[in-house]
Design a protein around this motif. Structure first.
Motif, PDB file in Angstrom:
ATOM      1  N   CYS A 108      -4.870   5.935   6.817  1.00 54.01           N
ATOM      2  CA  CYS A 108      -3.795   4.934   6.867  1.00 54.01           C
ATOM      3  C   CYS A 108      -3.767   4.274   8.239  1.00 54.01           C
ATOM      4  O   CYS A 108      -3.608   3.067   8.356  1.00 54.01           O
ATOM      5  CB  CYS A 108      -2.447   5.613   6.659  1.00 54.01           C
ATOM      6  N   ARG A 109      -3.891   5.078   9.258  1.00 58.53           N
ATOM      7  CA  ARG A 109      -3.794   4.598  10.635  1.00 58.53           C
ATOM      8  C   ARG A 109      -4.954   3.690  11.022  1.00 58.53           C
ATOM      9  O   ARG A 109      -4.811   2.866  11.913  1.00 58.53           O
ATOM     10  CB  ARG A 109      -3.754   5.790  11.598  1.00 58.53           C
ATOM     11  N   CYS A 133       0.825  -1.212   0.000  1.00 63.28           N
ATOM     12  CA  CYS A 133       0.000   0.000   0.000  1.00 63.28           C
ATOM     13  C   CYS A 133       0.857   1.259   0.000  1.00 63.28           C
ATOM     14  O   CYS A 133       0.382   2.327  -0.398  1.00 63.28           O
ATOM     15  CB  CYS A 133      -0.983   0.002   1.163  1.00 63.28           C
ATOM     16  N   CYS A 134       2.102   1.156   0.434  1.00 59.69           N
ATOM     17  CA  CYS A 134       3.009   2.312   0.438  1.00 59.69           C
ATOM     18  C   CYS A 134       3.823   2.414  -0.841  1.00 59.69           C
ATOM     19  O   CYS A 134       4.170   3.511  -1.265  1.00 59.69           O
ATOM     20  CB  CYS A 134       3.979   2.214   1.613  1.00 59.69           C
ATOM     21  N   VAL A 135       4.130   1.295  -1.443  1.00 53.85           N
ATOM     22  CA  VAL A 135       5.043   1.318  -2.582  1.00 53.85           C
ATOM     23  C   VAL A 135       4.359   1.072  -3.918  1.00 53.85           C
ATOM     24  O   VAL A 135       5.019   1.009  -4.945  1.00 53.85           O
ATOM     25  CB  VAL A 135       6.199   0.287  -2.403  1.00 53.85           C
ATOM     26  N   CYS A 148       8.350   6.972   4.133  1.00 56.40           N
ATOM     27  CA  CYS A 148       7.612   8.171   4.538  1.00 56.40           C
ATOM     28  C   CYS A 148       7.652   8.326   6.049  1.00 56.40           C
ATOM     29  O   CYS A 148       7.848   7.360   6.778  1.00 56.40           O
ATOM     30  CB  CYS A 148       6.172   8.079   4.061  1.00 56.40           C
ATOM     31  N   ASP A 149       7.443   9.525   6.487  1.00 56.70           N
ATOM     32  CA  ASP A 149       7.420   9.832   7.909  1.00 56.70           C
ATOM     33  C   ASP A 149       6.141   9.252   8.515  1.00 56.70           C
ATOM     34  O   ASP A 149       5.074   9.831   8.412  1.00 56.70           O
ATOM     35  CB  ASP A 149       7.478  11.346   8.097  1.00 56.70           C
ATOM     36  N   ARG A 150       6.266   8.076   9.161  1.00 55.92           N
ATOM     37  CA  ARG A 150       5.102   7.393   9.715  1.00 55.92           C
ATOM     38  C   ARG A 150       4.415   8.208  10.801  1.00 55.92           C
ATOM     39  O   ARG A 150       3.241   8.020  11.064  1.00 55.92           O
ATOM     40  CB  ARG A 150       5.496   6.023  10.272  1.00 55.92           C
ATOM     41  N   SER A 151       5.131   9.134  11.407  1.00 47.47           N
ATOM     42  CA  SER A 151       4.535   9.915  12.493  1.00 47.47           C
ATOM     43  C   SER A 151       3.427  10.840  11.995  1.00 47.47           C
ATOM     44  O   SER A 151       2.629  11.324  12.796  1.00 47.47           O
ATOM     45  CB  SER A 151       5.598  10.716  13.235  1.00 47.47           C
ATOM     46  N   ILE A 152       3.372  11.099  10.693  1.00 51.45           N
ATOM     47  CA  ILE A 152       2.313  11.945  10.152  1.00 51.45           C
ATOM     48  C   ILE A 152       1.506  11.241   9.063  1.00 51.45           C
ATOM     49  O   ILE A 152       0.883  11.895   8.240  1.00 51.45           O
ATOM     50  CB  ILE A 152       2.840  13.309   9.655  1.00 51.45           C
ATOM     51  N   ARG A 153       1.499   9.917   9.088  1.00 47.27           N
ATOM     52  CA  ARG A 153       0.673   9.238   8.083  1.00 47.27           C
ATOM     53  C   ARG A 153      -0.800   9.579   8.337  1.00 47.27           C
ATOM     54  O   ARG A 153      -1.206   9.792   9.467  1.00 47.27           O
ATOM     55  CB  ARG A 153       0.936   7.746   8.063  1.00 47.27           C
TER      56      ARG A 153
END
Length: 187
Positions: free
Chosen positions: A107-108, A37-39, A98-103
């Protein structure tokens, strides 16, 4: 939600923080599918993937190097009439780093999505829309962690207090109902 820009950003950050404490499974689900889903890549006419943002969520991406923030005019896409002006979207610029802290919230909370039944009841269902990739959690019906389900439900209930978010959930729910889309109610 008459928030200032700073208050809205803090509100979204609190939602992110709450969702960071739970996970759909006890392991990195990206290892099951190679973070598909990310790539997901654009091959031979494949449709580009981007994630819509909820109102105010665009503030989290203003200075991001990991995500490209852009918008569409609400008249260009099928969104509720209450959504006027710009609809913000993001896409990762260097997947899967990607910066997972702001996904984004969607997504979360994936693979769960909010649904309002015809009788007005609020539920979470598994997102079984057609994607250009296969999510093993959805495809193989992998059991989700109970704390993830409950926190996701609570977060979406809070988010649905915003009239714009409620209208979007309702529109998507009616679309599923009108298409006789089968879905499994989780909660």
């Amino acid at each position: 939600m008459g928030f200032s820009k700073e208050e809205m950003k803090n509100y979204i950050q609190k939602i992110y923080d709450r969702l960071d404490k739970v996970s759909p499974v006890d392991y990195d689900c990206g290892k099951l599918c190679g973070e598909v889903c990310c790539v997901y890549d654009l091959d031979e006419g494949a449709e580009e993937l981007a994630l819509y943002l909820l109102p105010g969520e665009e503030l989290m991406y203003e200075d991001s190097d990991s995500f490209q923030l852009y918008y569409l005019d609400s008249s260009e896409i099928r969104y509720p009439h209450s959504w006027r002006g710009q609809i913000y979207l993001v896409k990762c610029t260097n997947p899967p780093k990607c910066d997972r802290s702001i996904r984004p919230i969607q997504c979360r909370t994936f693979p769960l999505i909010p649904h309002i039944s015809k009788d007005g009841q609020f539920h979470l269902i598994v997102d079984e829309e057609e994607f250009p990739y296969t999510c093993p959690i959805v495809h193989d019906k992998i059991k989700l962690n109970e704390d993830f389900i409950l926190e996701t439900y609570n977060i979406w209930k809070v988010l649905a207090r915003n009239r714009l978010v409620f209208d979007l959930i309702d529109m998507d729910s009616r679309k599923r109902d009108n298409c006789n889309h089968d879905y499994k109610i989780i909660i």
